[in-house]
Design an enzyme around this catalytic site. Sequence first.
Site, mmCIF file in Angstrom:
data_model
loop_
_atom_site.group_PDB
_atom_site.id
_atom_site.type_symbol
_atom_site.label_atom_id
_atom_site.label_comp_id
_atom_site.label_asym_id
_atom_site.label_seq_id
_atom_site.Cartn_x
_atom_site.Cartn_y
_atom_site.Cartn_z
ATOM 1 N N PRO A 231 1.724 -2.514 -5.200
ATOM 2 C CG PRO A 231 2.540 -2.505 -3.369
ATOM 3 C CD PRO A 231 1.979 -1.262 -4.219
ATOM 4 C CG MET A 232 -1.832 -5.273 -7.224
ATOM 5 S SD MET A 232 -2.974 -5.294 -8.915
ATOM 6 C CE MET A 232 -1.795 -4.465 -9.798
ATOM 7 C CD GLU B 20 4.819 -7.888 2.643
ATOM 8 O OE1 GLU B 20 5.155 -7.436 3.325
ATOM 9 O OE2 GLU B 20 3.972 -8.048 2.016
ATOM 10 C CB CYS C 127 0.461 -6.232 3.984
ATOM 11 S SG CYS C 127 -0.239 -7.775 3.602
ATOM 12 C CG HIS D 157 -6.038 1.002 0.795
ATOM 13 N ND1 HIS D 157 -5.223 -0.433 0.499
ATOM 14 C CD2 HIS D 157 -7.133 0.565 1.004
ATOM 15 C CE1 HIS D 157 -6.609 -1.142 0.686
ATOM 16 N NE2 HIS D 157 -7.750 -0.207 0.816
ATOM 17 C CG ASN E 220 -3.908 1.860 -2.772
ATOM 18 O OD1 ASN E 220 -3.972 1.075 -2.261
ATOM 19 N ND2 ASN E 220 -4.693 2.218 -4.026
ATOM 20 N N GLY E 221 -7.150 2.837 -3.182
ATOM 21 C CA GLY E 221 -8.170 2.266 -2.517
ATOM 22 C C GLY E 221 -9.994 2.556 -3.283
ATOM 23 N N GLY E 222 -9.842 3.326 -4.615
ATOM 24 C CA GLY E 222 -10.888 3.709 -5.781
ATOM 25 C C GLY E 222 -10.523 3.047 -6.956
ATOM 26 N NE ARG F 34 -9.524 -4.023 -4.914
ATOM 27 C CZ ARG F 34 -10.920 -3.420 -5.401
ATOM 28 N NH1 ARG F 34 -12.151 -4.301 -5.133
ATOM 29 N NH2 ARG F 34 -11.323 -2.352 -4.807
#
Length: 627
Positions: A34-35, A59, A133, A200, A231-233, A259
């Site tokens: 989600p972005m 979100e 978040c 994350h 997530n987060g890579g 991203r």
Amino acid sequence: MCSSVENVDCTSGEDLQASEEFCNQYRNKVIVAPMVRVCTLPFRLLALEYGADLVYSEETIDWKILRSNKRYNAAQGTTEFYDRSDGTVFLSTCEREREHLVVQLGTSDPDRALRVARMLEPYVAGIDVNMGCPKEFSIKGGMGAALLTQPNKIMAILKTLVNGLNIPVTCKIRILPELEDTLALCRLIERCGVAAVAVHGRTKAERPQHANHNDVIAAISNTVQIPVIANGGSKEINSYEDIEKFRKQTNGSSVMIARAVMWNCSILRSAGQLPLDQVIRSYLRNCIHFDNPFTYSKYTVQNMLRDLQESPRGKAFLETQTLQEVLRIWDLGDEYEAALKARQESNLGASDRTDMFDLRKWGYQSRDEIEIRRKTTDSGKLASVQMPMQFIRGNFCNADLPKMIVNRHVSQHNMSDPVYSSINQDRFFMGKMELEGVVYETTCIEKSRRYAEQAAAMVYLHAHELVNATYGFVAASGSRKYQHLKNDVCKTPRPLRQEQQSSLAHLGRNRRKMKYSAKGTDQVNDPRKSDGSSVSEDKSMFPDNRENLRPNFAVLQSEEKLRHNAVSFDESERGGKRESSLDRDASTVKVFLRSPSSNSSSEHAESQTFLQEKQNVQILKISSGST
């Protein structure tokens, strides 16, 4: 976990377990995270086309959904949830993504979360609760990362959703500072019956520049039985092959990417990435078809461009004020015109709306194309005027702003001063202006109160036809600022422009173009050749090989000396010579009241002459003061 959070009984209540069918929906998947402002329908469909298995929506706060209405848009084939207070669509979906869409909720209350989830259940494949978040907005509302230290509330929300829905429920978290607390949190979440947990690998205090804790995600994967979505890579994912490498490093069941997908969505293609221009064009085509908000479209493309924002095309893009201008940069103007025509013919156009909307998506070019609504009293006296007017700042020069023209008109006719006000709805503004007992208001949303007031002034000017029919509307060739930039953006590199502006700061701020001349030297930014003839116009909108024009540094040094000497001026003396806008006689303010027969080129020449004379006077004052 309980040692570092509230002192509560984390084991209370009956444990729940997700079905294997629900869990399998989150195993061996590539998922788009989600972005905000990015994960709208056009981007989600593009991600699915390139190979994503699941796509998350941005979100959405539970309160916003509760005050929404639902409608089916036959022209687009979409189901839309729109805010009934202002008419803005905040969630749009279609059948093509029905089995792949997971809507992420921002919530802090179990009952409210269930009411919202039931509204969405027929249109989505799953519901996710945002528990990671770190933004202040979420934290203050008790949502997002604020839930990480409230295990009882976590259990209440997740169990209520699992028991009340017939679709999978998941949550997305961040890790806690201590590994044991993180593992305890994930075991608690597993007992709530969720189908998966997305992790994350950063703490609430960490940001993208910090390394992702892949080892912590791996530890979680070895601790719980439900699928763990790593997530987060994004910093480690530069190709499709890197996605699998990241999954193995974290031992995750699936990978969620944010991203890296936003930068180039085609990274999801097993056949390899596509050129960025091709990706942007595909995304913009979706924006045309699904009527994506202009601000969201521009924000997404801007994040795709990244460093390319400094290129000629990128600079022109940054100055765009409407979706039409953005599309013309990528040669999609004809498709936009065709879609606009179809939209008008289908009676779904902006002029049929009575609520607030954004004209920057579908721009009209004249007041003759929109409806002016006038309301009268029982005695027949005009009471109010409504028009869908939007203030596009880049479409005006400083001499013809709507409020300035209204003030000039009021002064000339000895009328009472206008009174401005605005309505604030969900961080947007709608302006009003009252003059001589009549209220003039716009039905378009604006991003600031100042812009809303300018739009209301435009309603007055058009209602009384004090300006020509195209005043304030964006022309087919783009806004005034955009047209100027697309021709001149390549002439001087940005670092040199900044140096020029800094060295001549005493000549006034916000000077976009400066001319330097000296005996025996070439002129800079002069559109004429040395023999006085005009330079032939470059038909290419964004030439790649145009020679950069550079300033005369000898002249710059002399100008720098003048600026340095100006520092010796007494502050009180300089302050006393500055004219206050409040004290200025309205009759002396130069305002362009445009008429159908006005000549824009002569106005521009007159304005340039005025600025040049002002510049010469300032230089003389500085020179005499320094002696």
